[in-house]
Write a protein that holds these residues in place. Structure first.
Motif, PDB file in Angstrom:
ATOM      1  N   TYR A 485      -3.171  -5.256   7.361  1.00 32.18           N
ATOM      2  CA  TYR A 485      -2.807  -6.142   6.264  1.00 32.18           C
ATOM      3  C   TYR A 485      -3.946  -6.968   5.659  1.00 32.18           C
ATOM      4  O   TYR A 485      -3.940  -7.262   4.465  1.00 32.18           O
ATOM      5  CB  TYR A 485      -1.713  -7.120   6.740  1.00 32.18           C
ATOM      6  N   THR A 499       3.655  -8.856   1.631  1.00 29.60           N
ATOM      7  CA  THR A 499       2.701  -8.420   2.648  1.00 29.60           C
ATOM      8  C   THR A 499       2.384  -9.539   3.619  1.00 29.60           C
ATOM      9  O   THR A 499       2.272  -9.314   4.831  1.00 29.60           O
ATOM     10  CB  THR A 499       1.418  -7.897   2.000  1.00 29.60           C
ATOM     11  N   LYS A 502       5.153  -9.823   6.144  1.00 27.17           N
ATOM     12  CA  LYS A 502       5.067  -8.796   7.189  1.00 27.17           C
ATOM     13  C   LYS A 502       3.954  -9.132   8.179  1.00 27.17           C
ATOM     14  O   LYS A 502       4.126  -9.016   9.398  1.00 27.17           O
ATOM     15  CB  LYS A 502       4.810  -7.431   6.562  1.00 27.17           C
ATOM     16  N   GLU A 506       4.498 -10.041  12.289  1.00 27.96           N
ATOM     17  CA  GLU A 506       3.929  -9.210  13.341  1.00 27.96           C
ATOM     18  C   GLU A 506       2.809  -9.893  14.133  1.00 27.96           C
ATOM     19  O   GLU A 506       2.575  -9.545  15.297  1.00 27.96           O
ATOM     20  CB  GLU A 506       3.398  -7.902  12.741  1.00 27.96           C
TER      21      GLU A 506
END
Length: 529
Positions: A485, A499, A502, A506
């Motif tokens: 990313y 993005t 996400k 994570e």
């Protein structure tokens, strides 16, 4: 990285793949973010004088395997031949110099070390994986070797340079650098700027205005180029701005290489976390990169490009990031040959004001002796040999009269492109380093300004060394996630909001554990300071 770094001087792989250099080389001799000083020093207060390895007794021949970043220069064999000739009657060393591409550097060197491959000297860096390699026990402490065989290697570096570049309280690798603050520059097509009647660029907004002008008028020229491969996070388009913007002055943390997810600001000894609270200035850099990418200014294949230098040298780029001050003469010559009439000029927004820049005086590049080396003493003798002026010139700049010409005691002129200066990779030091005689006055002024430590504000964390051992697993997991990313975000390739969500989902758990451990070690360091 880097080359700070550098060429990926800059380009780098943070804890997983490179400079800065990021970082790579420039015409001062080299690299990525870092620091250094001048004057004499000893690695410890009681380092005794001893045999430097340059006495009259000839030693048995030994071949040193040396692992360096980047591409092998065309005249490397000729330089090695001359070096071996000079060493034959004293330290009697042969050189097996192995080059690893910047894009593969972190992974391949980590495998070399973990597998116990026979290596005698190896490049590493804080933006690469030096802390992890030290914690894993792969590097030899150097105090005793420096005291017995490295007096000259010590003398060309300041005491401050050694004190600020210890890891876990020891000298595990020889620090390499030529200044207390690494340069950061945008390489700009001067001929195109003048073609459009634009004045010299003094602000970031003016830089972007120039890029839009190129977009409108030069269909075959990419307006903006940064790095997107591996861990070249410091030279992604958005993150690069952290080196040249202030209020607050945002500095990378000691735990995640060049990643800004954990960061310092305002020199307050605190670790900040973008997952806890997004820093408005950092978010503006991400949003700006996205707009530039969707507007067609940033190279459309930025995440796939490996050899950034070749793209710049093609003459088909209007603005590129560079991890040093000034325009490398090899790059200037290449672009002039590939695009007749094309000319690069350096544009930097790094302040040249006393006290404006905070630094911990830590270098960006290091050379280590692996534990597995069977020739540790001879490796240090070689490093000591490189600290002689003529020997340094040979390894940093090539064959005199062919690759370079000496200009006085502290400058040089590059004569061909067959041995681009890369002292940053294996010999760099502030005492013997030469500046490119072709540098413009402002670039030379930046170098001289940042060689003087009194012009900079010391970080409260100067001398601090993070031990990643307690959170090694979390760092590995964070880096694996960041590879998916981080560069895509800071190069504008993906939608920021979705993005980032996400990425946070994570990675925030691992980042939080790393932050807590880093803050614990910092608090302990400051309490004992």
């Amino acid at each position: 990285m880097g080359k700070s770094v550098a060429t990926m001087a800059a380009a780098s792989l943070v804890l997983a793949a490179l400079a800065g250099c990021s970082s790579k080389s420039n015409d001062s001799g080299g690299s990525s973010p870092g620091a250094s000083g001048t004057g004499n020093a000893s690695p410890s207060a009681t380092a005794p004088a001893s045999d430097s390895g340059s006495g009259s007794a000839k030693l048995d021949p030994v071949t040193l395997k040396i692992v360096l970043p980047g591409d092998r220069p065309a005249d490397m064999d000729a330089v090695i031949k001359e070096a071996e000739k000079r060493m034959a009657d004293t330290i009697n060393v042969k050189l097996d110099v192995v080059f690893v591409p910047w894009s593969d550097l972190a992974q391949k060197t980590q495998v070399m070390l973990a597998s116990g491959e026979d290596v005698d000297l190896i490049f590493d860096a804080p933006w690469l994986h030096i802390q992890q390699m030290i914690s894993a026990g792969y590097f030899e402490p150097l105090e005793d070797l420096l005291a017995k065989y490295g007096q000259d290697a010590v003398k060309v570096r300041s005491q401050q340079m050694f004190d600020a570049n210890k890891f876990q309280g020891k000298i595990y690798a020889l620090p390499m650098g030529n200044t207390h603050l690494a340069g950061r520059t945008y390489l700009v097509r001067k001929d195109l700027r003048e073609k459009y009647g634009l004045p010299p660029i003094r602000t970031y907004d003016e830089l972007i205005q120039f890029a839009y002008k190129v977009k409108e008028n030069e269909k075959d020229v990419i307006p903006l180029l940064a790095y997107g491969q591996g861990s070249s996070t410091d030279v992604s388009w958005g993150a690069f701005r952290a080196f040249m913007e202030y209020d607050p002055q945002i500095l990378r943390s000691d735990a995640l290489g060049q990643s800004l997810v954990l960061y310092y600001k305002n020199n307050d000894g605190k670790v900040y976390n973008l997952f806890d609270e997004m820093e408005p200035r950092v978010w503006s850099w991400i949003q700006d990169a996205r707009k530039l990418y969707t507007d067609g200014l940033i190279h459309p294949d930025i995440l796939a490009l490996k050899d950034i230098d070749s793209v710049i040298q093609s003459g088909k780029v209007a603005v590129a990031v560079h991890n040093e001050f000034g325009v490398p003469s090899s790059m200037a010559a290449a672009i002039a040959a590939n695009a007749p009439g094309a000319e690069l000029e350096p544009v930097t927004f790094v302040k040249m004001e006393k006290g404006a820049n905070i630094t911990n005086f830590q270098q960006a590049n290091f050379l280590a002796i692996p534990k597995v080396s069977k020739h540790k003493e001879r490796a240090m003798m070689f490093l000591n040999w490189t600290a002689q002026k003529d020997n340094y010139d040979l390894l940093a700049y090539g064959i005199e009269g062919k690759n370079f010409e000496k200009i006085g005691d502290d400058q040089y002129k590059q004569l061909d492109a067959n041995y681009p200066p890369f002292g940053y990779a294996w010999v760099w030091n502030p005492t013997l380093d030469r500046l490119n005689a072709g540098f413009d006055e402002e670039t030379i002024a930046h170098y001289k300004f940042n060689k003087d430590a009194s012009n900079l504000t010391p970080s409260v964390l100067t001398g601090f060394s993070f031990d990643p051992t307690p959170v090694m697993n979390e760092i590995t997991l964070y880096n694996t996630t960041a590879d998916k990313y981080y560069n895509a975000l800071f190069d504008g390739v993906v939608d920021p909001d979705s993005t980032w969500a996400k990425f946070k989902k994570e990675a925030e758990g691992n980042a939080k554990k790393i932050q807590i451990e880093l803050q614990r070690q910092i608090d302990e360091f400051l309490a004992n300071k």
